[in-house]
Write an enzyme that holds these catalytic residues in place. Structure first.
Site, mmCIF file in Angstrom:
data_model
loop_
_atom_site.group_PDB
_atom_site.id
_atom_site.type_symbol
_atom_site.label_atom_id
_atom_site.label_comp_id
_atom_site.label_asym_id
_atom_site.label_seq_id
_atom_site.Cartn_x
_atom_site.Cartn_y
_atom_site.Cartn_z
ATOM 1 N N ALA A 67 0.843 -1.200 0.000
ATOM 2 C CA ALA A 67 0.000 0.000 0.000
ATOM 3 C C ALA A 67 0.873 1.244 0.000
ATOM 4 C CB ALA A 67 -0.917 0.009 1.222
ATOM 5 N N ASP A 68 0.287 2.333 -0.430
ATOM 6 C CA ASP A 68 0.918 3.640 -0.313
ATOM 7 C C ASP A 68 -0.192 4.677 -0.157
ATOM 8 O OD1 ASP A 68 3.683 4.887 -0.424
ATOM 9 O OD2 ASP A 68 2.506 6.244 -1.685
#
Length: 186
Positions: A67-68
């Site tokens: 994720a970011d």
């Protein structure tokens, strides 16, 4: 059991709180190498880069979760991780009394499946008190946080309104992930 490809304590806490079994294995990916003017493009490329790096290291022995997250100011400016205290103060000044969007991209990949999602949570903040900003900067809690933002911490008393999932704003839309996991069980 899944592999969280992030060193984020907040993401790990979210998984733990939702009762999702995981091992945490952060990967080193150079987000500064990404050239993107669109926030959704940036988080997508960063999260895919982390996924690809993790897949090179760990293969798919466990399903991978990457994720970011970025924060976007009301003027469309991408507010990334603050580089130093001065940058953190600037980023917080953009958010104070304003509407921001927190955008998270996540990818969940196993040997026989691949899901991805980009979600946005929008906050309207009240004006931040200078004394609270000073204490927050001194604490160092802003370091490593997208947009120096902690909706579960510093920003919480300043939330005027919110639209979207708080978990998404904290860096991982766990409710979406749980739906994927439930789907795979059936």
């Amino acid at each position: 059991m899944i592999r969280l490809c992030s060193s984020s304590e907040t993401r790990a806490k979210l998984l733990h709180d939702f009762g999702i079994d995981f091992v945490q294995s952060g990967v080193d990916f150079d987000e500064d190498s990404i050239i993107a003017t669109c926030s959704k493009e940036f988080v997508y490329l960063a999260s895919v880069g982390k996924l690809q790096k993790a897949e090179m290291i760990y293969a798919l022995e466990l399903p991978l979760l990457s994720a970011d997250t970025v924060v976007v100011g009301s003027n469309g400016e991408i507010l990334r991780k603050a580089k130093d205290e001065e940058d953190a103060r600037y980023i917080l000044s953009v958010q104070s009394g304003s509407k921001i969007s927190i955008i998270t991209a996540m990818h969940f990949k196993g040997s026989k499946f691949y899901f991805n999602n980009i979600s946005s949570t929008t906050y309207q903040f009240l004006e931040f008190k200078q004394s609270d900003i000073d204490a927050y900067i001194k604490s160092g809690d802003w370091m490593g946080k997208a947009g120096a933002c902690m909706v579960e911490g510093f920003c919480k008393p300043y939330i005027k309104s919110v639209h979207g999932l708080e978990s998404n704003a904290m860096g991982l839309g766990v409710e979406v992930l749980q739906g994927w996991i439930d789907f795979l069980k059936n």
